[in-house]
Design a protein around this motif. Structure first.
Motif, PDB file in Angstrom:
ATOM      1  N   TYR A  62       7.809   5.283  -3.064  1.00  0.00           N
ATOM      2  CA  TYR A  62       7.178   6.400  -2.353  1.00  0.00           C
ATOM      3  C   TYR A  62       8.179   7.541  -2.186  1.00  0.00           C
ATOM      4  CZ  TYR A  62       4.389   8.958   1.025  1.00  0.00           C
ATOM      5  OH  TYR A  62       3.675   9.939   1.660  1.00  0.00           O
ATOM      6  N   ASP A  63       9.415   7.200  -1.779  1.00  0.00           N
ATOM      7  CA  ASP A  63      10.453   8.213  -1.590  1.00  0.00           C
ATOM      8  C   ASP A  63      10.738   8.976  -2.882  1.00  0.00           C
ATOM      9  OD1 ASP A  63      10.649   7.378   1.034  1.00  0.00           O
ATOM     10  OD2 ASP A  63      12.533   6.282   0.744  1.00  0.00           O
ATOM     11  N   LEU A  64      10.678   8.284  -4.008  1.00  0.00           N
ATOM     12  CA  LEU A  64      10.930   8.917  -5.306  1.00  0.00           C
ATOM     13  C   LEU A  64       9.680   9.596  -5.867  1.00  0.00           C
ATOM     14  CD1 LEU A  64      13.102   6.118  -6.947  1.00  0.00           C
ATOM     15  CD2 LEU A  64      13.898   8.326  -6.082  1.00  0.00           C
ATOM     16  N   GLU A  65       8.611   9.584  -5.095  1.00  0.00           N
ATOM     17  CA  GLU A  65       7.328  10.187  -5.459  1.00  0.00           C
ATOM     18  C   GLU A  65       6.694   9.548  -6.691  1.00  0.00           C
ATOM     19  OE1 GLU A  65       7.654  14.440  -5.522  1.00  0.00           O
ATOM     20  OE2 GLU A  65       8.328  14.521  -3.442  1.00  0.00           O
TER      21      GLU A  65
ATOM     22  N   GLN B 174       2.983   8.665  -5.554  1.00  0.00           N
ATOM     23  CA  GLN B 174       2.119   9.839  -5.470  1.00  0.00           C
ATOM     24  C   GLN B 174       1.727  10.333  -6.860  1.00  0.00           C
ATOM     25  OE1 GLN B 174       4.916   9.215  -3.793  1.00  0.00           O
ATOM     26  NE2 GLN B 174       5.148  10.510  -2.011  1.00  0.00           N
ATOM     27  N   ARG B 175       2.676  10.366  -7.786  1.00  0.00           N
ATOM     28  CA  ARG B 175       2.369  10.809  -9.153  1.00  0.00           C
ATOM     29  C   ARG B 175       1.387   9.858  -9.814  1.00  0.00           C
ATOM     30  NH1 ARG B 175       8.400  12.179 -10.628  1.00  0.00           N
ATOM     31  NH2 ARG B 175       8.449   9.978 -10.249  1.00  0.00           N
TER      32      ARG B 175
ATOM     33  N   ARG C 279      -2.118  10.476  -8.619  1.00  0.00           N
ATOM     34  CA  ARG C 279      -2.717  11.730  -9.089  1.00  0.00           C
ATOM     35  C   ARG C 279      -3.179  11.628 -10.533  1.00  0.00           C
ATOM     36  NH1 ARG C 279       1.633  14.746  -6.084  1.00  0.00           N
ATOM     37  NH2 ARG C 279       2.832  14.488  -7.976  1.00  0.00           N
TER      38      ARG C 279
END
Length: 53
Positions: A42-45, A48-49, A52
């Motif tokens: 999550y911290d490294l995104e 999220q990517r 999406r």
């Protein structure tokens, strides 16, 4: 949702730290390791990517 298992190899020191922290938090060591991995993703995104796409 299907659950998958993975196996990780860690050093003796990391294993000791995971054991100690898991005990203090009242969690299984495997649960703590999973939560730490998920938080780092999550911290490294990464999560999220992935959500999406």
């Amino acid at each position: 949702m299907q659950q998958n298992q993975i196996r990780i190899t860690v050093s003796d020191k990391i294993d000791e730290l995971l054991t100690e922290v898991a005990k203090k938090l009242g969690k299984k060591k495997s649960t703590l390791a999973r939560e730490l991995m998920e938080q780092k993703m999550y911290d490294l995104e990464i999560i999220q990517r992935g959500l999406r796409d």
